[in-house]
Design an enzyme around this catalytic site. Structure first.
Site, mmCIF file in Angstrom:
data_model
loop_
_atom_site.group_PDB
_atom_site.id
_atom_site.type_symbol
_atom_site.label_atom_id
_atom_site.label_comp_id
_atom_site.label_asym_id
_atom_site.label_seq_id
_atom_site.Cartn_x
_atom_site.Cartn_y
_atom_site.Cartn_z
ATOM 1 N N SER A 26 48.952 68.933 47.987
ATOM 2 C CA SER A 26 47.954 69.985 47.777
ATOM 3 C C SER A 26 48.489 71.403 47.929
ATOM 4 C CB SER A 26 46.762 69.795 48.711
ATOM 5 O OG SER A 26 47.093 70.135 50.035
ATOM 6 N N LYS A 78 46.310 74.325 54.394
ATOM 7 C CA LYS A 78 45.667 75.038 53.290
ATOM 8 C C LYS A 78 45.916 76.532 53.452
ATOM 9 C CE LYS A 78 43.636 71.279 51.778
ATOM 10 N NZ LYS A 78 44.243 70.541 50.722
#
Length: 182
Positions: free
Chosen positions: A48, A92
């Site tokens: 990700s 993230k």
């Protein structure tokens, strides 16, 4: 008498060397403890955050940032996420912080009325987002937008600032990629 003087001098030299070594070992132990307390090595799992960081890479997480509680747009953060598969440590990028108005548009991500520059993004940013980030929360997304479960998903949503473990700031593995994570 001369042998006694040599012996004393030899003992003094040995004591001096032992003290120097002991001092060096103590300093190294203190440095290691400080690093361990403020910087944890974490292995990344998943794609990700590609191309910024990839699966299997190891980064140092700055825990001091979590103690301060100060985060900015663009910071790469780590936090725990619980789902049906269990507890995961997730990495993230903060896109917006508390009070920021965020919208995902066809031509990018708009924060407080301005399209933000995101040279690190891989893939197209999609999703229906038009909201203000609640107090004490951050809005996060992975850099590999098509393959990131992040704040665009109702499963994850916005992340409480208190849940952030720290900033992922330095890549230490693989060796040919050592450096800052920006």
């Amino acid at each position: 008498m001369p042998n006694d003087e040599k012996k004393s001098k030899g003992e003094i030299d040995l004591n001096k060397h032992l003290m120097e070594w002991g001092n060096a070992i103590l300093r190294a132990a203190v440095i290691i403890l400080v690093l361990f307390f403020f910087a944890w090595p974490m292995r990344l799992m998943g794609s990700s955050m590609e191309p910024t960081m990839g699966d299997g890479e190891i980064v140092l997480m700055n825990r001091f940032a979590a103690m301060q509680g100060h985060y900015e747009t663009g910071d790469i953060v780590m936090f725990h996420y619980y789902d049906a598969e269990g507890d995961k440590t997730v990495v993230k990028r903060i896109i917006a912080t508390e009070g920021d108005a965020i919208r995902i548009l066809e031509d990018g991500v708009e924060v407080n009325g301005t399209i933000i520059e995101e040279p690190y993004v891989s893939g197209e940013t999609t999703g229906l987002v038009d909201m203000t980030v609640p107090e004490d929360m951050v809005f996060v997304m992975g850099d590999n937008r098509p393959h990131s479960k992040d704040s665009r998903s109702s499963d994850l949503g916005q992340v409480p600032i208190k849940a952030l473990l720290g900033k992922a700031q330095v890549r230490i593995w693989p060796l040919n990629s050592i450096g800052l994570t920006r």
